[in-house]
Scaffold this motif. Structure first.
Motif, PDB file in Angstrom:
ATOM      1  N   LYS A   3       0.855  -1.179   0.000  1.00  0.00           N
ATOM      2  CA  LYS A   3       0.000   0.000   0.000  1.00  0.00           C
ATOM      3  C   LYS A   3       0.897   1.236   0.000  1.00  0.00           C
ATOM      4  N   ASP A 157      -3.860   3.357 -16.261  1.00  0.00           N
ATOM      5  CA  ASP A 157      -5.066   3.118 -15.472  1.00  0.00           C
ATOM      6  C   ASP A 157      -4.668   2.354 -14.205  1.00  0.00           C
ATOM      7  N   PHE A 158      -4.578   3.095 -13.087  1.00  0.00           N
ATOM      8  CA  PHE A 158      -4.160   2.458 -11.836  1.00  0.00           C
ATOM      9  C   PHE A 158      -5.215   1.488 -11.326  1.00  0.00           C
ATOM     10  N   ASP A 159      -6.489   1.796 -11.550  1.00  0.00           N
ATOM     11  CA  ASP A 159      -7.554   0.898 -11.089  1.00  0.00           C
ATOM     12  C   ASP A 159      -7.472  -0.456 -11.795  1.00  0.00           C
ATOM     13  N   ALA A 160      -7.110  -0.433 -13.083  1.00  0.00           N
ATOM     14  CA  ALA A 160      -6.982  -1.675 -13.851  1.00  0.00           C
ATOM     15  C   ALA A 160      -5.561  -2.236 -13.791  1.00  0.00           C
ATOM     16  N   ASN A 161      -4.645  -1.516 -13.107  1.00  0.00           N
ATOM     17  CA  ASN A 161      -3.248  -1.940 -13.006  1.00  0.00           C
ATOM     18  C   ASN A 161      -2.620  -2.086 -14.399  1.00  0.00           C
TER      19      ASN A 161
END
Length: 171
Positions: A3, A157-161
């Motif tokens: 994290k 896209d950090f959400d989709a890595n």
């Protein structure tokens, strides 16, 4: 992936002593190099792996070197024993990047694929060539993709890595 609050970023290293009053020469990988002093507390990691935290470091750019003063360090021998000590900060200590700007450390580990959906691997690291930054992608082999938004890098896209690139998988 750790994290953000747990991730660390290597900002520099103790290069040796400066003078006889306990000042230290530092290597800094921040831009500009004197920005290293803005980010505190520091997590110091000795070459032997021992860690400690320090706040209140002061410093200046002397032209040839960055010169720092650590609280309660006034002895050149103590400074010499610190040579090679790495300087880290928590990722959470960095301010949020501007829109369409990224911290390199945040890109590392993301999956990389072409606009046609061909998986190339993962973002290993980035480096600067002077004219542009380069994304190093490790998968079936290593590829170096210029990190130029719009031209070669189409989206992050950090959400989709995921980083999508316009890149020939054969290149």
């Amino acid at each position: 992936m750790k994290k953000d609050s747990e991730r660390r970023i290597l900002l520099g290293r103790v290069a040796g002593a400066f003078g006889v009053r306990g000042e230290l020469k530092l290597e800094s990988w921040t831009e500009p190099r004197s920005a290293i002093f803005k980010y505190q507390p520091w997590i110091l990691r000795t070459p032997a792996g021992q860690e400690s935290e320090i706040s209140g470091v002061r410093g200046r750019d002397s032209g040839k070197h960055l010169v720092a003063t650590f609280p309660d360090v006034t002895d050149r021998d103590v400074v010499e024993s610190m040579r090679g000590t790495e300087i880290y900060i928590a990722r959470s200590a960095l301010p949020p990047p501007n829109p369409d700007e990224y911290y390199w450390v945040d890109l590392e580990g993301l999956d990389v694929q072409t606009v046609d959906g061909v998986k190339l691997g993962q973002a290993s690291h980035l480096f600067s060539t002077g004219s542009n930054d380069v994304l190093v992608v490790r998968g079936d082999r290593e590829r170096m993709v210029p990190f130029v938004m719009g031209d070669f890098v189409k989206s992050v896209d950090f959400d989709a890595n995921l980083i999508v690139v316009d890149w020939d998988p054969e290149f």
